[in-house]
Design an enzyme around this catalytic site. Structure first.
Site, PDB file in Angstrom:
ATOM      1  N   CYS A 215       1.147  -1.151   0.083  1.00 24.95           N
ATOM      2  CA  CYS A 215      -0.063  -0.015   0.084  1.00 24.95           C
ATOM      3  C   CYS A 215       0.888   1.473  -0.567  1.00 24.95           C
ATOM      4  O   CYS A 215       0.968   1.414   1.379  1.00 24.95           O
ATOM      5  CB  CYS A 215      -1.108   0.378   1.350  1.00 24.95           C
ATOM      6  SG  CYS A 215      -1.752   1.071   1.426  1.00 24.95           S
TER       7      CYS A 215
ATOM      8  N   CYS B 245       0.008   3.946   2.005  1.00 19.82           N
ATOM      9  CA  CYS B 245      -0.159   3.991   3.707  1.00 19.82           C
ATOM     10  C   CYS B 245       1.098   4.516   3.900  1.00 19.82           C
ATOM     11  O   CYS B 245       1.611   4.985   5.386  1.00 19.82           O
ATOM     12  CB  CYS B 245      -0.527   2.484   4.540  1.00 19.82           C
ATOM     13  SG  CYS B 245      -1.968   1.966   3.284  1.00 19.82           S
ATOM     14  N   ASP B 246       1.552   3.065   3.549  1.00 16.91           N
ATOM     15  CA  ASP B 246       4.001   3.376   3.220  1.00 16.91           C
ATOM     16  C   ASP B 246       4.681   4.707   3.174  1.00 16.91           C
ATOM     17  O   ASP B 246       5.554   4.260   3.376  1.00 16.91           O
ATOM     18  CB  ASP B 246       3.992   2.386   3.255  1.00 16.91           C
ATOM     19  CG  ASP B 246       3.231   0.843   3.946  1.00 16.91           C
ATOM     20  OD1 ASP B 246       2.873   1.265   5.292  1.00 16.91           O
ATOM     21  OD2 ASP B 246       2.738  -0.148   4.200  1.00 16.91           O
TER      22      ASP B 246
END
Ligand code: NAP
Length: 303
Positions: free
Chosen positions: A132, A135-136
């Site tokens: 992701c 997200c990261d």
């Protein structure tokens, strides 16, 4: 007994919840993740959902959820592990052994990222290998990363990361991208995205955290030094609870057309988990609506 139980709280499930409330069905949404909105939440920006150009995926998901809640939709947190035929309907069994009885099911459990299944992937998952980018990605400011894949997700991820990272290698196994032309043009115009085509990764290396990836390109083995790897090689359907209950295709998608009707009477499939041509928010939302319409008809015909 519920009229319908909606499994999944992504775009398809939330749309089904809205339609179920408007149809005055006694319904509940079972969601795996508390306050979840599915895959849309990790999409940086959605440019193809009509009327909401440029919305962030997270915000769009929140709006879907608020809409369902405003109509009084009910949610239960839990993971559905089995669906069994029971009397005139179905028994839904959760991993913590709670059970629910329902006349119909709208199965909208979505899909999850596919893994690369190469050496080092498991070992470095969460230590430099991510599924992701939204997200990261922030962990890789001014670092070197790679995105694996050639579909819409991979190209969107590469564009997203190009704003954070020094260099983004876009590694794809073929010469042509599957992603739409707008994304392709955008990727090609970015100076810090380097295309690595006809290249198949086969090993991720590191020492505690990722240090590089080995690829095979045009028959030659190569090593790319980098700090992070974002895999975007498609998704696999979350259909295991329907194994042996409704017919699945060879890749595990629930066989259903736009009516949502599956081979199991009273079970309707919506969104990315069903067989379909185009897996997008717009088609998921349409599926949710269609499934509730089908469920209503099914209930009135069986009474
Ligand atoms: P996808 O379209 O299935 O693309 C997966 C990509 O990964 C393909 O390029 C595929 O290569 C490659 N791949 C698959 N297995 C691989 C492996 N083992 N090793 C290396 N590469 C591998 O998946 P997606 O991009 O996640 O998209 C899923 C669906 O969501 C699609 O319908 C897409 O249109 C939709 N989506 C839409 C948007 C948008 O409209 N903005 C955004 C994201 C996703 P090949 O091309 O060689 O098969």
């Amino acid at each position: 007994m519920y009229d319908t139980i909606i499994i999944g709280s992504g775009s398809a499930g939330l749309s089904a919840a809205v339609y179920a409330k408007r149809a005055q069905l006694n319904a509940v949404v079972i969601e795996k993740e508390y306050m979840g909105t599915g895959q849309i939440a990790v999409s940086e920006r959605v440019d193809n959902y009509l009327g909401l150009y440029g919305e962030s995926g997270f915000d769009l998901g929140e709006k879907f959820r608020q809409h369902a809640e405003a109509l009084g939709a009910e949610f239960v947190e839990g993971e559905v592990t089995a669906i069994e035929k029971s009397g005139i309907g179905y028994k839904i069994i959760l991993s913590d052994e709670r059970t629910f009885e329902t006349k119909t099911v709208v199965f909208a459990a979505g899909a999850r990222p596919r893994t690369l299944d190469i050496k080092g992937e498991d070992e470095f998952s969460g230590k430099g290998v991510s599924y992701c980018a939204v997200c990261d990605g922030a962990f890789y400011k001014n670092k070197i990363t790679a995105v694996i894949g050639g579909g819409d997700t991979a190209l969107e991820d590469a564009l997203f990361l190009s704003k954070i990272c020094e260099t983004v290698y876009l590694i794809h196994r073929r010469n042509e991208f599957r992603a739409n032309k707008t994304l392709q043009n955008a990727v090609r115009s970015k100076e810090n995205i380097r295309l690595v085509l006809n290249a198949k990764p086969f090993e991720i290396l590191g020492d505690g955290k990722v240090s590089g990836i080995k690829i095979s390109q045009d028959g030659e083995e190569k090593f790319i030094e980098l700090n992070g790897i974002f895999t975007a090689v498609g998704t696999v359907p979350n259909s295991s609870a329907l194994n042996g209950v409704a017919e699945l295709d060879e890749r595990g998608y629930v066989i259903a057309d736009e009516t949502g009707v599956t081979s199991a009477k009273g079970i309707f499939a919506a969104g990315d988990v069903r067989t379909k041509q185009l897996r997008q928010v717009s088609t998921a939302v349409a599926d949710g609506a269609n499934c509730i319409y089908s469920a209503e008809r099914y209930i009135s015909e069986s009474e």
